[in-house]
Design a protein around this motif. Structure first.
Motif, PDB file in Angstrom:
ATOM      1  N   ALA A  28       0.856  -1.191   0.000  1.00 33.16           N
ATOM      2  CA  ALA A  28       0.000   0.000   0.000  1.00 33.16           C
ATOM      3  C   ALA A  28       0.888   1.235   0.000  1.00 33.16           C
ATOM      4  CB  ALA A  28      -0.920  -0.008   1.212  1.00 33.16           C
ATOM      5  N   PHE A  29       0.417   2.287  -0.651  1.00 31.26           N
ATOM      6  CA  PHE A  29       1.222   3.506  -0.751  1.00 31.26           C
ATOM      7  C   PHE A  29       0.301   4.724  -0.793  1.00 31.26           C
ATOM      8  CE2 PHE A  29       0.382   4.454  -5.251  1.00 31.26           C
ATOM      9  CZ  PHE A  29      -0.086   3.232  -5.700  1.00 31.26           C
ATOM     10  N   PRO A  30       0.819   5.877  -0.343  1.00 32.25           N
ATOM     11  CA  PRO A  30      -0.017   7.072  -0.345  1.00 32.25           C
ATOM     12  C   PRO A  30      -0.072   7.708  -1.728  1.00 32.25           C
ATOM     13  CG  PRO A  30       2.138   7.599   0.536  1.00 32.25           C
ATOM     14  CD  PRO A  30       2.141   6.124   0.252  1.00 32.25           C
ATOM     15  N   THR A  31      -1.238   8.206  -2.101  1.00 33.14           N
ATOM     16  CA  THR A  31      -1.338   9.113  -3.245  1.00 33.14           C
ATOM     17  C   THR A  31      -1.932  10.402  -2.666  1.00 33.14           C
ATOM     18  OG1 THR A  31      -3.619   8.756  -3.983  1.00 33.14           O
ATOM     19  CG2 THR A  31      -1.979   7.097  -4.662  1.00 33.14           C
ATOM     20  N   GLU A  32      -2.048  11.441  -3.467  1.00 36.51           N
ATOM     21  CA  GLU A  32      -2.634  12.678  -2.941  1.00 36.51           C
ATOM     22  C   GLU A  32      -4.105  12.492  -2.571  1.00 36.51           C
ATOM     23  OE1 GLU A  32      -1.707  11.963  -5.842  1.00 36.51           O
ATOM     24  OE2 GLU A  32      -2.786  12.991  -7.451  1.00 36.51           O
ATOM     25  N   THR A  33      -4.776  11.462  -3.145  1.00 32.93           N
ATOM     26  CA  THR A  33      -6.198  11.253  -2.844  1.00 32.93           C
ATOM     27  C   THR A  33      -6.364  10.375  -1.604  1.00 32.93           C
ATOM     28  OG1 THR A  33      -6.293   9.368  -4.373  1.00 32.93           O
ATOM     29  CG2 THR A  33      -6.899  11.542  -5.251  1.00 32.93           C
ATOM     30  N   VAL A  34      -6.084   9.078  -1.750  1.00 32.18           N
ATOM     31  CA  VAL A  34      -6.176   8.125  -0.644  1.00 32.18           C
ATOM     32  C   VAL A  34      -5.021   7.129  -0.807  1.00 32.18           C
ATOM     33  CG1 VAL A  34      -8.701   8.343  -0.512  1.00 32.18           C
ATOM     34  CG2 VAL A  34      -7.705   6.526  -1.924  1.00 32.18           C
ATOM     35  N   TYR A  35      -4.838   6.255   0.196  1.00 25.29           N
ATOM     36  CA  TYR A  35      -3.826   5.200   0.044  1.00 25.29           C
ATOM     37  C   TYR A  35      -4.336   4.158  -0.950  1.00 25.29           C
ATOM     38  CZ  TYR A  35      -0.496   6.604   3.637  1.00 25.29           C
ATOM     39  OH  TYR A  35       0.472   7.271   4.337  1.00 25.29           O
ATOM     40  N   GLY A  36      -3.448   3.704  -1.820  1.00 27.37           N
ATOM     41  CA  GLY A  36      -3.786   2.662  -2.780  1.00 27.37           C
ATOM     42  C   GLY A  36      -3.184   1.332  -2.344  1.00 27.37           C
ATOM     43  N   LEU A  37      -3.876   0.231  -2.710  1.00 26.00           N
ATOM     44  CA  LEU A  37      -3.368  -1.120  -2.414  1.00 26.00           C
ATOM     45  C   LEU A  37      -2.689  -1.605  -3.690  1.00 26.00           C
ATOM     46  CD1 LEU A  37      -5.633  -4.074  -1.197  1.00 26.00           C
ATOM     47  CD2 LEU A  37      -3.257  -4.173  -1.841  1.00 26.00           C
ATOM     48  N   GLY A  38      -1.368  -1.446  -3.760  1.00 27.40           N
ATOM     49  CA  GLY A  38      -0.669  -1.625  -5.009  1.00 27.40           C
ATOM     50  C   GLY A  38      -0.178  -3.038  -5.285  1.00 27.40           C
ATOM     51  N   GLY A  39      -0.267  -3.412  -6.559  1.00 28.48           N
ATOM     52  CA  GLY A  39       0.306  -4.665  -7.043  1.00 28.48           C
ATOM     53  C   GLY A  39       0.754  -4.454  -8.483  1.00 28.48           C
ATOM     54  N   ASP A  40       1.701  -5.281  -8.946  1.00 27.99           N
ATOM     55  CA  ASP A  40       2.204  -5.212 -10.326  1.00 27.99           C
ATOM     56  C   ASP A  40       1.049  -5.459 -11.306  1.00 27.99           C
ATOM     57  OD1 ASP A  40       3.359  -5.642 -12.805  1.00 27.99           O
ATOM     58  OD2 ASP A  40       4.850  -7.087 -12.084  1.00 27.99           O
ATOM     59  N   ALA A  41       0.713  -4.446 -12.110  1.00 25.41           N
ATOM     60  CA  ALA A  41      -0.446  -4.541 -13.004  1.00 25.41           C
ATOM     61  C   ALA A  41      -0.237  -5.529 -14.142  1.00 25.41           C
ATOM     62  CB  ALA A  41      -0.790  -3.162 -13.578  1.00 25.41           C
ATOM     63  N   THR A  42       1.001  -6.016 -14.323  1.00 27.83           N
ATOM     64  CA  THR A  42       1.248  -6.987 -15.389  1.00 27.83           C
ATOM     65  C   THR A  42       1.251  -8.420 -14.851  1.00 27.83           C
ATOM     66  OG1 THR A  42       3.663  -7.034 -15.158  1.00 27.83           O
ATOM     67  CG2 THR A  42       2.739  -5.277 -16.522  1.00 27.83           C
ATOM     68  N   ASN A  43       1.091  -8.571 -13.530  1.00 29.54           N
ATOM     69  CA  ASN A  43       1.213  -9.880 -12.896  1.00 29.54           C
ATOM     70  C   ASN A  43      -0.179 -10.392 -12.475  1.00 29.54           C
ATOM     71  OD1 ASN A  43       1.455 -11.859 -10.845  1.00 29.54           O
ATOM     72  ND2 ASN A  43       3.509 -11.158 -10.294  1.00 29.54           N
ATOM     73  N   ASP A  44      -0.667 -11.423 -13.185  1.00 24.67           N
ATOM     74  CA  ASP A  44      -2.015 -11.950 -12.925  1.00 24.67           C
ATOM     75  C   ASP A  44      -2.224 -12.314 -11.465  1.00 24.67           C
ATOM     76  OD1 ASP A  44      -3.090 -12.128 -15.676  1.00 24.67           O
ATOM     77  OD2 ASP A  44      -1.478 -13.576 -15.981  1.00 24.67           O
ATOM     78  N   THR A  45      -1.240 -12.978 -10.877  1.00 26.06           N
ATOM     79  CA  THR A  45      -1.411 -13.461  -9.503  1.00 26.06           C
ATOM     80  C   THR A  45      -1.431 -12.306  -8.515  1.00 26.06           C
ATOM     81  OG1 THR A  45      -0.266 -15.460 -10.162  1.00 26.06           O
ATOM     82  CG2 THR A  45      -0.538 -15.110  -7.806  1.00 26.06           C
ATOM     83  N   ALA A  46      -0.546 -11.319  -8.726  1.00 25.63           N
ATOM     84  CA  ALA A  46      -0.534 -10.151  -7.838  1.00 25.63           C
ATOM     85  C   ALA A  46      -1.889  -9.454  -7.880  1.00 25.63           C
ATOM     86  CB  ALA A  46       0.576  -9.181  -8.251  1.00 25.63           C
ATOM     87  N   VAL A  47      -2.461  -9.325  -9.087  1.00 23.44           N
ATOM     88  CA  VAL A  47      -3.747  -8.643  -9.215  1.00 23.44           C
ATOM     89  C   VAL A  47      -4.854  -9.460  -8.544  1.00 23.44           C
ATOM     90  CG1 VAL A  47      -5.447  -7.721 -10.840  1.00 23.44           C
ATOM     91  CG2 VAL A  47      -3.005  -7.444 -11.307  1.00 23.44           C
ATOM     92  N   ALA A  48      -4.804 -10.786  -8.708  1.00 22.12           N
ATOM     93  CA  ALA A  48      -5.797 -11.638  -8.030  1.00 22.12           C
ATOM     94  C   ALA A  48      -5.695 -11.452  -6.517  1.00 22.12           C
ATOM     95  CB  ALA A  48      -5.584 -13.105  -8.411  1.00 22.12           C
ATOM     96  N   ARG A  49      -4.473 -11.313  -6.033  1.00 16.81           N
ATOM     97  CA  ARG A  49      -4.290 -11.159  -4.584  1.00 16.81           C
ATOM     98  C   ARG A  49      -4.809  -9.807  -4.072  1.00 16.81           C
ATOM     99  NH1 ARG A  49       0.904 -11.563  -2.514  1.00 16.81           N
ATOM    100  NH2 ARG A  49      -0.237 -11.626  -0.568  1.00 16.81           N
ATOM    101  N   ILE A  50      -4.843  -8.793  -4.947  1.00 22.08           N
ATOM    102  CA  ILE A  50      -5.445  -7.506  -4.535  1.00 22.08           C
ATOM    103  C   ILE A  50      -6.921  -7.731  -4.192  1.00 22.08           C
ATOM    104  CG2 ILE A  50      -6.196  -5.222  -5.332  1.00 22.08           C
ATOM    105  CD1 ILE A  50      -3.655  -5.040  -7.015  1.00 22.08           C
TER     106      ILE A  50
END
Ligand code: TXA
Ligand code: MG
Length: 315
Positions: A28-50
Motif C-alpha cells: 500500500a502507498f499514499p497518493t494525494e487522494t487516498v492510500y492505494g493497495l498496489g500490485g504489479d499490473a502486469t502480474n495476474d497473480t498479484a492482481v488476483a491477490r489484490i
C-alpha cells in the motif's frame, strides 16, 4: 502471511517496496487522494491477490497508476480530448478511462476483461518515487477492505488490511483525502465518479458540460458492465462433467484432465489469475462451456459472480 511491514518513505523504503512489487507482493502507498493497495499490473497473480486482500465479492476493474504520459500511452489510446485533460491535470487527482491497447502488457483481471482501462498519474511524491523505483504500471484500488471507507493514513491501512498485504509505505496523511475524479472517454466524455478534482475545472478545460455516466462499479442495469466481455457461447455452471458438445472449464484436482483447469490444486488465487485468460480462450473456440463448481468462499465469490454474469441470458 506475516505481519504487514511499515516502510519509511526514504530511498531504502522505496527500493524495498519496489522489489516487493517485483516479486508479486502487495504494497500500500499514499497518493494525494487516498492510500492505494498496489500490485504489479502486469502480474495476474498479484492482481488476483489484490481482490483477495480486499475481500471484494466481485471483480471491479482497478485503476492503474503510471509514472508519466509515455507510460500511459503505451497502455491506452489517447485522442485530442484525453491529451488535453492529461496535459491540464496530470499528475493529479484525475482518472481517465480510455481504450486499452490490445497489445498492452496488462493482466486482464485489472480491467475485469474490459477493453477500456482506468489510468492515472498520481502527484504525491511518495507515489511518484515508488513508480520510478518499480519502473512499471501499478494497479491500485483504495487500500481498504471492501465496503469500508478509504484510508488516508498508513495507520488506517494497517487497521483494515494488517496481515493481508506485505507492506505499507508510510507517507503521512493524504492531502486531498477523497478518491480521484473519474472521466470516461471511451464514448462521449462522461463523469463516472465525482472526486478530488472539481467537475467545474474539468468542464472549463474541455469547454463543455459533462454528462453523468454513473459509476461502473454499480451498473444500473444488470449485465451493463459485463455485456462487453461475456463469451459468445452458452455457459453452464456447477457442471460435474461436460457433454459431447461442451468444453469443460475445470477447477481442482478432480478435473485435472480437463482441457482448461482454473487451478489443478484448487487454489482460488490461481483460479482468479487464470479466469479472464481462459474466458478469452474459450470465446475463440466456438464451443459451449461447462464449468466445474467453484467454492463460494474467498476469491471464489468473485469468480462465481463473474461466471454467473457470463452465464446469464443476454438481452
Ligand atoms: O483516488 C483514487 O482513485 C484511488 C487511488 C488509490 O488512486 N483509487 C481508487 O480505486 O479509488 P478504486 O478501485 O477504489 O476505484 C476504481 C473505480 C471503480 O469504481 C471502477 O469501477 C472504476 O474505477 N473503473 C476502473 N476501470 C474502469 C473501466 N475500465 N471502466 C469504467 N470504470 C472503471
Ligand atoms: Mg474504493
Amino acid at each position: 502471511m506475516h505481519k504487514t511491514r511499515v516502510l519509511l518513505a526514504k530511498s531504502h523504503g522505496f527500493a524495498e517496496a519496489a522489489s516487493l512489487l517485483q516479486e508479486g507482493a502487495l504494497v500500500a502507498f499514499p497518493t494525494e487522494t487516498v492510500y492505494g493497495l498496489g500490485g504489479d499490473a502486469t502480474n495476474d497473480t498479484a492482481v488476483a491477490r489484490i481482490f483477495e486482500a480486499k475481500e471484494r465479492p466481485s471483480f471491479n476493474p482497478l485503476i492503474v497508476h503510471v509514472a508519466d504520459i509515455e507510460a500511459a500511452k503505451n497502455i491506452a489510446v489517447f485522442d485530442d480530448m484525453s491529451l488535453r485533460l492529461a496535459g491540464a491535470f496530470w499528475p493529479g487527482p484525475l482518472t481517465l478511462v480510455l481504450p486499452l491497447r490490445p497489445q498492452a502488457e496488462i493482466a486482464p483481471l485489472v480491467t475485469a476483461g474490459l477493453e477500456s482501462i482506468a489510468l492515472r498519474i498520481p502527484e504525491h511524491p511518495v507515489a511518484q518515487s515508488l513508480l520510478e523505483a518499480f519502473g512499471g504500471p501499478i494497479a491500485a484500488p483504495s487500500a481498504n477492505p471492501s465496503g469500508k471507507v478509504s484510508p488516508t493514513r498508513a495507520e488506517h491501512v494497517i487497521q483494515g488490511l494488517s496481515g493481508r498485504i506485505e507492506a505499507v509505505l508510510d507517507g503521512g496523511a493524504c492531502p486531498v483525502g477523497l478518491e480521484s475524479t473519474i472521466i470516461g472517454l471511451v464514448d462521449a466524455p462522461a463523469l463516472l465518479r465525482p472526486g478530488g478534482l472539481p467537475l467545474e475545472d474539468i468542464e472549463e478545460c474541455i469547454g463543455s458540460k459533462l454528462s453523468y455516466g454513473g459509476d461502473s462499479s454499480t451498473p444500473t442495469a444488470p449485465g451493463q458492465l459485463t455485456s462487453h466481455y461475456a463469451p459468445q457461447m452458452p455457459i453452464r455452471l456447477n457442471a460435474s462433467t461436460a457433454s459431447s458438445d461442451e468444453v469443460l472449464l475445470g477447477f481442482g484436482p478432480d478435473c485435472a484432465k480437463s482441457t482448461l483447469n482454473l487451478s489443478e490444486t484448487g487454489d482460488l488465487v490461481e483460479a482468479a489469475a487464470n479466469l479472464f485468460h481462459f474466458l478469452r480462450e474459450i470465446d475463440g473456440c466456438g464451443q459451449k462451456i461447462a464449468v466445474s463448481p467453484i467454492p463460494e468462499k474467498g476469491l471464489g465469490r468473485a469468480i462465481n459472480d463473474r461466471l454467473r454474469r457470463a452465464a446469464a441470458p443476454r438481452a
